[in-house]
Motif scaffolding. Structure first.
Motif: not given
Length: 390
Positions: A341-349
């Motif tokens: 999910l982080l690699a896809m650019g989603l913010p932490h929240e």
């Protein structure tokens, strides 16, 4: 009367098909010989082993000698990366690997160990907002010393199907072996290795209603490969260890059954999946679908919900009789968002509030409607609790 459970975690594992159990049963109690033994018990086991190998080879469109049976999909991934990397380096061809940044940990952690412990260099390909690899990025990452490319067929967390055939053409044009982790695709997608153009491919039986503890590694003839599990001459010297004949019979049976019903079952699952996705996005505020909207596995629906913890949502659903996942079952229990999910650019929240719902043979329209009643209430309740704590 007990609670009726709804199982929506088929990407983690599937129940073993009763027909598979029936096919396996004799190899526990009657045909129990070691397939490497030359007496009649061993010969009977060896016949079952080779018949299973032919069944798998027919589905993959390859020669039976190119099928290697292993103990799991994870083992197959490990053997593929290490086996090719060590063979290529020994031959002086280079020490650079390319993998995507959204691979299963069986590939990512193996690549990292090759990098950190054994001195290989690894390029981790970026992905777009849907978790998809751009084939042009693969081409740009290739160097003179590139010895292996590994990109998964379909993602376990968000369901995105990668353009494997296109990536394979790029690898083939440059003479670089190409591996794909097809564990999530085994019962869902076309596995013909020639149409896909892959040189190595990983499968795992328990993802398509077969037993746990048995997998496949397809190795195209001529692909550089150094055995990394050493011992006897099992699997033509490519994977040592007494062969799990019962499990292999189960794998072959399950793969055949899954592929025979693939088109009709995929159509049924796709209808349920689309209803689930539409209903959740309509009924839950601040919800996003993760993964590609169309190029995704037919049974796979994955989401992020802003302002909640995915692990807490799982527990809330579990109380209501719904079994689901936050993404990768292998990493459940951690409050941190997944690397995918982080690699896809989603913010932490957003990324911490992930949910994966994966359908299977037992799921019905009634199950979908139940989820669409329960899930919005669960999310709203968690958000209320979060607001009170703040």
């Amino acid at each position: 009367m007990g609670m009726r459970w709804i199982y929506l975690d088929h990407s983690a594992t599937t129940p073993v098909d009763p027909r598979v159990v029936e096919a396996m049963q004799p190899y526990f109690t009657e045909i129990y010989g070691n397939s490497a033994s030359i007496h009649r018990f061993g010969r009977a086991a060896a016949r079952a082993l080779e018949e299973s190998r032919r069944t798998v080879a027919e589905i993959l469109g390859c020669h039976p000698t190119e099928v290697v049976f292993t103990g799991s999909g994870t083992e197959s991934d490990n053997l593929a990366l290490r086996g090719v990397a060590f063979a290529q380096r020994r031959a002086g061809r280079g020490h650079h690997l390319i993998v995507s940044s959204v691979e299963h940990h069986a590939v990512l952690n193996t690549a990292r160990q090759l990098e950190e412990v054994f001195g290989f260099e690894v390029t981790y390909l970026p992905v777009d907002e849907y978790g998809m690899v751009d084939p042009d990025e693969v081409g740009r990452a290739i160097r003179k010393d590139t010895i292996l490319i590994s990109v998964m067929y379909a993602n376990n967390e968000v369901g995105t199907i990668q353009p494997i055939a296109e990536i394979a053409r790029i690898a083939r044009a440059r003479g670089i072996p190409f591996h794909t982790d097809a564990v999530q695709a085994g019962g869902m997608l076309d596995l013909d290795v020639n149409r896909l153009g892959v040189d190595l491919m990983t499968l795992s039986a328990h993802k398509f209603y077969g037993p746990k503890g048995v997998g496949v590694l397809y190795i195209r003839q001529g692909t550089p490969y150094l055995p990394v599990i050493t011992g006897g001459g099992h699997e033509r010297g490519r994977r040592a260890g007494t062969v799990n004949v019962a499990g292999i019979v189960g794998l072959a049976t399950a793969l055949r059954l899954a592929q025979e019903s693939r088109e009709s079952e995929n159509a049924r699952l796709r209808r349920l999946r689309d209803r689930l996705i539409q209903g959740i996005l309509e009924r839950v505020p601040e919800a996003r679908l993760t993964g590609h909207p169309t190029e995704r596995l037919p049974h796979h629906a994955s989401f992020v919900f802003r302002g909640i913890n995915g692990e807490e949502l799982l527990l809330a659903l579990d109380v209501e009789g719904i079994a689901a996942s936050t993404g990768s079952a292998c990493t459940s229990g951690r409050p941190e968002p997944s690397e995918v999910l982080l690699a896809m650019g989603l913010p932490h929240e957003w990324a911490v509030g992930s949910l994966r719902l994966t359908l299977g043979k037992s799921n019905t329209e009634e199950d979908i409607e139940t989820v669409l009643e329960v899930l919005p209430r669960a999310v709203a309740r968690l958000r209320e609790m979060q607001a009170i704590e703040v």
